[in-house]
Design a protein around this motif. Structure first.
Motif, PDB file in Angstrom:
ATOM      1  N   MET A  37      36.466 -63.023 104.533  1.00  0.00           N
ATOM      2  CA  MET A  37      36.396 -64.331 105.188  1.00  0.00           C
ATOM      3  C   MET A  37      35.498 -64.334 106.416  1.00  0.00           C
ATOM      4  O   MET A  37      35.622 -63.475 107.291  1.00  0.00           O
ATOM      5  CB  MET A  37      37.794 -64.771 105.631  1.00  0.00           C
ATOM      6  CG  MET A  37      38.666 -65.210 104.492  1.00  0.00           C
ATOM      7  SD  MET A  37      38.005 -66.673 103.670  1.00  0.00           S
ATOM      8  CE  MET A  37      38.429 -67.925 104.847  1.00  0.00           C
ATOM      9  N   GLY A  38      34.650 -65.347 106.479  1.00  0.00           N
ATOM     10  CA  GLY A  38      33.837 -65.535 107.666  1.00  0.00           C
ATOM     11  C   GLY A  38      34.655 -66.251 108.730  1.00  0.00           C
ATOM     12  O   GLY A  38      34.440 -67.418 109.018  1.00  0.00           O
ATOM     13  N   GLU A  39      35.597 -65.505 109.302  1.00  0.00           N
ATOM     14  CA  GLU A  39      36.530 -66.112 110.256  1.00  0.00           C
ATOM     15  C   GLU A  39      36.789 -65.135 111.396  1.00  0.00           C
ATOM     16  O   GLU A  39      37.295 -64.026 111.156  1.00  0.00           O
ATOM     17  CB  GLU A  39      37.837 -66.415 109.519  1.00  0.00           C
ATOM     18  CG  GLU A  39      38.951 -66.876 110.418  1.00  0.00           C
ATOM     19  CD  GLU A  39      40.082 -67.506 109.631  1.00  0.00           C
ATOM     20  OE1 GLU A  39      40.637 -66.827 108.755  1.00  0.00           O
ATOM     21  OE2 GLU A  39      40.416 -68.666 109.931  1.00  0.00           O
ATOM     22  N   PRO A  40      36.444 -65.513 112.640  1.00  0.00           N
ATOM     23  CA  PRO A  40      36.666 -64.593 113.767  1.00  0.00           C
ATOM     24  C   PRO A  40      38.125 -64.148 113.850  1.00  0.00           C
ATOM     25  O   PRO A  40      39.034 -64.940 113.622  1.00  0.00           O
ATOM     26  CB  PRO A  40      36.297 -65.434 114.996  1.00  0.00           C
ATOM     27  CG  PRO A  40      35.401 -66.505 114.474  1.00  0.00           C
ATOM     28  CD  PRO A  40      35.857 -66.792 113.073  1.00  0.00           C
ATOM     29  N   ASP A  41      38.325 -62.864 114.187  1.00  0.00           N
ATOM     30  CA  ASP A  41      39.691 -62.354 114.368  1.00  0.00           C
ATOM     31  C   ASP A  41      40.250 -62.750 115.730  1.00  0.00           C
ATOM     32  O   ASP A  41      41.435 -62.587 115.988  1.00  0.00           O
ATOM     33  CB  ASP A  41      39.712 -60.826 114.204  1.00  0.00           C
ATOM     34  CG  ASP A  41      38.719 -60.112 115.115  1.00  0.00           C
ATOM     35  OD1 ASP A  41      37.685 -60.715 115.467  1.00  0.00           O
ATOM     36  OD2 ASP A  41      38.978 -58.949 115.486  1.00  0.00           O
ATOM     37  N   PHE A  42      39.404 -63.272 116.617  1.00  0.00           N
ATOM     38  CA  PHE A  42      39.867 -63.655 117.960  1.00  0.00           C
ATOM     39  C   PHE A  42      40.693 -64.936 117.908  1.00  0.00           C
ATOM     40  O   PHE A  42      40.542 -65.741 116.992  1.00  0.00           O
ATOM     41  CB  PHE A  42      38.665 -63.895 118.879  1.00  0.00           C
ATOM     42  CG  PHE A  42      37.791 -62.684 119.031  1.00  0.00           C
ATOM     43  CD1 PHE A  42      38.234 -61.578 119.731  1.00  0.00           C
ATOM     44  CD2 PHE A  42      36.532 -62.644 118.452  1.00  0.00           C
ATOM     45  CE1 PHE A  42      37.434 -60.444 119.868  1.00  0.00           C
ATOM     46  CE2 PHE A  42      35.729 -61.521 118.576  1.00  0.00           C
ATOM     47  CZ  PHE A  42      36.173 -60.419 119.290  1.00  0.00           C
ATOM     48  N   ASP A  43      41.533 -65.113 118.925  1.00  0.00           N
ATOM     49  CA  ASP A  43      42.286 -66.370 119.050  1.00  0.00           C
ATOM     50  C   ASP A  43      41.408 -67.375 119.806  1.00  0.00           C
ATOM     51  O   ASP A  43      40.493 -66.988 120.558  1.00  0.00           O
ATOM     52  CB  ASP A  43      43.580 -66.096 119.832  1.00  0.00           C
ATOM     53  CG  ASP A  43      44.593 -67.230 119.679  1.00  0.00           C
ATOM     54  OD1 ASP A  43      44.315 -68.196 118.930  1.00  0.00           O
ATOM     55  OD2 ASP A  43      45.666 -67.144 120.320  1.00  0.00           O
ATOM     56  N   THR A  44      41.696 -68.652 119.622  1.00  0.00           N
ATOM     57  CA  THR A  44      40.988 -69.693 120.362  1.00  0.00           C
ATOM     58  C   THR A  44      41.206 -69.491 121.869  1.00  0.00           C
ATOM     59  O   THR A  44      42.342 -69.246 122.301  1.00  0.00           O
ATOM     60  CB  THR A  44      41.552 -71.079 119.959  1.00  0.00           C
ATOM     61  OG1 THR A  44      41.452 -71.223 118.547  1.00  0.00           O
ATOM     62  CG2 THR A  44      40.818 -72.205 120.649  1.00  0.00           C
ATOM     63  N   PRO A  45      40.149 -69.601 122.687  1.00  0.00           N
ATOM     64  CA  PRO A  45      40.332 -69.440 124.149  1.00  0.00           C
ATOM     65  C   PRO A  45      41.429 -70.377 124.682  1.00  0.00           C
ATOM     66  O   PRO A  45      41.520 -71.534 124.266  1.00  0.00           O
ATOM     67  CB  PRO A  45      38.950 -69.803 124.705  1.00  0.00           C
ATOM     68  CG  PRO A  45      37.997 -69.462 123.597  1.00  0.00           C
ATOM     69  CD  PRO A  45      38.742 -69.784 122.319  1.00  0.00           C
ATOM     70  N   PRO A  46      42.269 -69.857 125.608  1.00  0.00           N
ATOM     71  CA  PRO A  46      43.447 -70.608 126.053  1.00  0.00           C
ATOM     72  C   PRO A  46      43.132 -71.964 126.690  1.00  0.00           C
ATOM     73  O   PRO A  46      43.906 -72.919 126.546  1.00  0.00           O
ATOM     74  CB  PRO A  46      44.127 -69.679 127.064  1.00  0.00           C
ATOM     75  CG  PRO A  46      43.226 -68.507 127.231  1.00  0.00           C
ATOM     76  CD  PRO A  46      42.208 -68.508 126.165  1.00  0.00           C
ATOM     77  N   LYS A 243      33.164 -71.100 114.532  1.00  0.00           N
ATOM     78  CA  LYS A 243      32.734 -69.704 114.643  1.00  0.00           C
ATOM     79  C   LYS A 243      32.658 -69.228 116.093  1.00  0.00           C
ATOM     80  O   LYS A 243      33.313 -68.273 116.465  1.00  0.00           O
ATOM     81  CB  LYS A 243      31.380 -69.526 113.959  1.00  0.00           C
ATOM     82  CG  LYS A 243      31.296 -70.157 112.571  1.00  0.00           C
ATOM     83  CD  LYS A 243      32.190 -69.500 111.547  1.00  0.00           C
ATOM     84  CE  LYS A 243      32.122 -70.269 110.235  1.00  0.00           C
ATOM     85  NZ  LYS A 243      32.798 -69.630 109.127  1.00  0.00           N
ATOM     86  N   ALA A 244      31.842 -69.901 116.913  1.00  0.00           N
ATOM     87  CA  ALA A 244      31.606 -69.419 118.277  1.00  0.00           C
ATOM     88  C   ALA A 244      32.850 -69.540 119.151  1.00  0.00           C
ATOM     89  O   ALA A 244      33.015 -68.781 120.108  1.00  0.00           O
ATOM     90  CB  ALA A 244      30.456 -70.193 118.907  1.00  0.00           C
ATOM     91  N   PHE A 245      33.721 -70.515 118.822  1.00  0.00           N
ATOM     92  CA  PHE A 245      34.886 -70.755 119.673  1.00  0.00           C
ATOM     93  C   PHE A 245      36.187 -70.264 119.014  1.00  0.00           C
ATOM     94  O   PHE A 245      37.270 -70.567 119.495  1.00  0.00           O
ATOM     95  CB  PHE A 245      34.987 -72.250 120.008  1.00  0.00           C
ATOM     96  CG  PHE A 245      33.742 -72.781 120.675  1.00  0.00           C
ATOM     97  CD1 PHE A 245      33.540 -72.630 122.039  1.00  0.00           C
ATOM     98  CD2 PHE A 245      32.744 -73.395 119.925  1.00  0.00           C
ATOM     99  CE1 PHE A 245      32.379 -73.093 122.652  1.00  0.00           C
ATOM    100  CE2 PHE A 245      31.584 -73.862 120.527  1.00  0.00           C
ATOM    101  CZ  PHE A 245      31.394 -73.709 121.893  1.00  0.00           C
ATOM    102  N   PRO A 297      32.290 -67.896 129.348  1.00  0.00           N
ATOM    103  CA  PRO A 297      32.593 -66.453 129.393  1.00  0.00           C
ATOM    104  C   PRO A 297      33.349 -65.961 128.149  1.00  0.00           C
ATOM    105  O   PRO A 297      33.096 -64.858 127.662  1.00  0.00           O
ATOM    106  CB  PRO A 297      33.463 -66.308 130.655  1.00  0.00           C
ATOM    107  CG  PRO A 297      33.120 -67.511 131.487  1.00  0.00           C
ATOM    108  CD  PRO A 297      32.811 -68.612 130.531  1.00  0.00           C
ATOM    109  N   SER A 298      34.259 -66.792 127.613  1.00  0.00           N
ATOM    110  CA  SER A 298      34.989 -66.372 126.395  1.00  0.00           C
ATOM    111  C   SER A 298      34.026 -66.258 125.228  1.00  0.00           C
ATOM    112  O   SER A 298      34.104 -65.312 124.428  1.00  0.00           O
ATOM    113  CB  SER A 298      36.063 -67.402 126.015  1.00  0.00           C
ATOM    114  OG  SER A 298      36.938 -67.608 127.075  1.00  0.00           O
ATOM    115  N   VAL A 299      33.115 -67.232 125.117  1.00  0.00           N
ATOM    116  CA  VAL A 299      32.148 -67.206 124.014  1.00  0.00           C
ATOM    117  C   VAL A 299      31.283 -65.954 124.132  1.00  0.00           C
ATOM    118  O   VAL A 299      31.037 -65.252 123.151  1.00  0.00           O
ATOM    119  CB  VAL A 299      31.279 -68.490 124.013  1.00  0.00           C
ATOM    120  CG1 VAL A 299      30.146 -68.395 123.002  1.00  0.00           C
ATOM    121  CG2 VAL A 299      32.145 -69.713 123.719  1.00  0.00           C
ATOM    122  N   GLU A 300      30.867 -65.656 125.347  1.00  0.00           N
ATOM    123  CA  GLU A 300      30.003 -64.486 125.556  1.00  0.00           C
ATOM    124  C   GLU A 300      30.750 -63.190 125.224  1.00  0.00           C
ATOM    125  O   GLU A 300      30.185 -62.278 124.621  1.00  0.00           O
ATOM    126  CB  GLU A 300      29.473 -64.465 127.000  1.00  0.00           C
ATOM    127  CG  GLU A 300      28.727 -63.207 127.408  1.00  0.00           C
ATOM    128  CD  GLU A 300      27.583 -62.776 126.458  1.00  0.00           C
ATOM    129  OE1 GLU A 300      27.062 -63.624 125.715  1.00  0.00           O
ATOM    130  OE2 GLU A 300      27.251 -61.572 126.462  1.00  0.00           O
TER     131      GLU A 300
END
Ligand code: PMP
Ligand code: GLU
Length: 430
Positions: A37-46, A243-245, A297-300
């Motif tokens: 899956m093309g899905e970031p493993d990160f959580d959405t920034p708070p 993707k980016a967020f 900063p989270s995106v970076e």
């Protein structure tokens, strides 16, 4: 009940299908490494989550205007003007249920069915483009890239593919599944060609815009075709938050069409009004928050993690015998060529005569999920896609399994198999 042939004949999304298969295997207790899956493993920034929660608690629970409210549309228009150089107004924007929805509506609005409208698609390309071009009644004309040319198609190829029936070209840089970014001068050269054909429009899917890795390749810089005044009024730019967020589940994308004094955007919004109407209203302030400086900063930090993973996965894949891999410098995909493995037999007795067969054997015998190349284009038939939107540990574990699996493949005498691979110069399938 009758099922319309245009739906019955449409392929299901290979990315979602493999993702679902891997999830089912995992649910049954198998330790699967998922590169599907093309899905970031990160959580959405708070701060983005907090904006949606605040809106919900403040009672923002009613219908919103179809294209989104003023705040979200203004924020998107400002971002596109300031970051991408696209001259646009809030009226040219609609907020959609994912970028996929925006691609669908743009193609429905551009393509006249039964007229033989041809849409150029540089390939390998995301599995959804061809089905949506065809669903809209268009003819998908693939313009194939290759590992040798870093998957980037050339101006000469584009020029040669144009016919009197060409009405559009779909550009996707950074690219899914190639993991590459067109250097701005190369993209500009393609736009130079299109500028000479006033009846050809550009659909530019820029959803991976923020995921570029100049630390890997200094030429990996994003450029938006919609910023070129010669084609600005016939370019539709698509982007989104998935993707980016790290917001895949929120289903938020957007489309910008500044041309024809806003007429194209109005027609898309008319379609949207008969289709889904707006996205959930309390997500609209989250769009504003995502695009605000507070989120940068989270995106970076996610971007730089993806860049580090790109390096790791490329190095590891290149050490596997039989794999040829372009170094990713954008998005989060590696797309190795596995032609050298065709005509082998897996330990489980499967004949590897296609990327599909390889992916199936790899999943059931080595528990690693990858997407086979076939649905990314004719030229991608001997490739597999690995999404590295997962941790470095998972990358190391999964690629080690692929390495071990490949080393157990046995050559099969040619009489016992027939490789299902073709690499045509250009394909016109409709
Ligand atoms: N375009 C490309 C190139 C993609 O890879 C994806 C993947 N989801 C999308 C569009 C659609 O994204 P979403 O619908 O999640 O916004
Ligand atoms: N675009 C992502 C992918 O290619 C998500 C799945 C999909 O919508 O295709 O994996």
């Amino acid at each position: 009940m009758h099922i319309a042939s245009r739906i019955a004949q449409m392929k299901e999304s290979a990315t979602l299908a493999v993702g679902a298969k891997a999830a089912a295997l995992r649910a049954s207790g198998v330790d699967v490494v998922g590169f599907a899956m093309g899905e970031p493993d990160f959580d959405t920034p708070p701060n983005i989550k907090a904006a949606a929660i605040r809106a919900l608690e403040a009672g923002m629970t009613k219908y919103a205007p179809t294209p989104g409210d003023k705040g979200a549309r203004e924020a998107i228009a400002r971002k596109l003007r300031e970051e991408n150089g696209i001259a646009c107004r809030m009226e040219d924007i609609t907020v959609t249920s994912g970028a996929k929805h925006a691609v669908y509506m743009a193609l429905q609005t551009m393509i006249e069915p039964l007229r033989g409208d041809e849409f150029l698609l540089p390939t390998p390309a995301w599995v959804t483009y061809r089905p949506l071009i065809e669903l809209a009644g268009g003819v998908c004309v693939e313009v194939p890239g290759s590992v040798e040319h870093g998957f980037r198609v050339t101006v000469d190829q584009i020029r040669a593919a144009i016919t009197p029936k060409t009405i559009g070209i779909l550009l996707n840089s950074p690219s899914n599944p190639c993991g590459i970014v067109y250097p701005p001068d190369e993209l500009r050269a393609i736009v130079d060609v299109i500028a000479g054909f006033p009846s050809i429009s550009i659909l530019s899917d820029e959803i991976y815009e923020k995921l570029v890795y100049p630390e890997i390749n200094a030429r990996a810089v994003h450029w938006s075709p919609g910023s070129d005044s010669r084609v600005a009024d016939r370019t539709v730019t698509i982007n989104g938050m998935s993707k980016a967020f790290a917001m895949t589940g929120w289903r938020i994308g957007y489309l910008c069409a500044p041309g024809q004094s806003g007429q194209f955007a109005k027609e898309v919004i008319k379609l949207q009004g008969q289709m889904t109407n707006s996205i959930p209203s309390f997500f609209l302030p989250a769009v504003v928050e995502a695009l605000a400086p507070a989120t940068a900063p989270s995106v970076e930090s996610m971007r730089s993690a993806f860049a580090a993973r790109a390096r790791v996965i490329h190095t590891l894949l290149c050490s596997i015998p039989g794999l040829r891999c372009v170094e990713p410098n954008g998005a989060f995909y590696a797309f190795p060529d596995i032609s050298a493995l065709m005509g082998s037999r897996s330990p489980g007795g499967r004949i590897i005569d296609s990327a599909q067969a390889f992916a199936e054997a790899l999943l059931s015998e080595a528990h690693v999920a990858v997407v086979p190349g076939e649905d990314f284009g004719e030229c991608a038939r001997c490739h597999i896609r690995l999404s590295f939107a997962c941790s470095t540990q998972e990358i190391e574990k999964g690629v080690a399994r692929i390495d071990a699996f490949v080393r157990t493949l046995q050559a099969v005498p040619p009489a016992e198999h027939q490789v299902k691979s073709v690499t045509p110069v250009m394909s016109r399938r409709s």
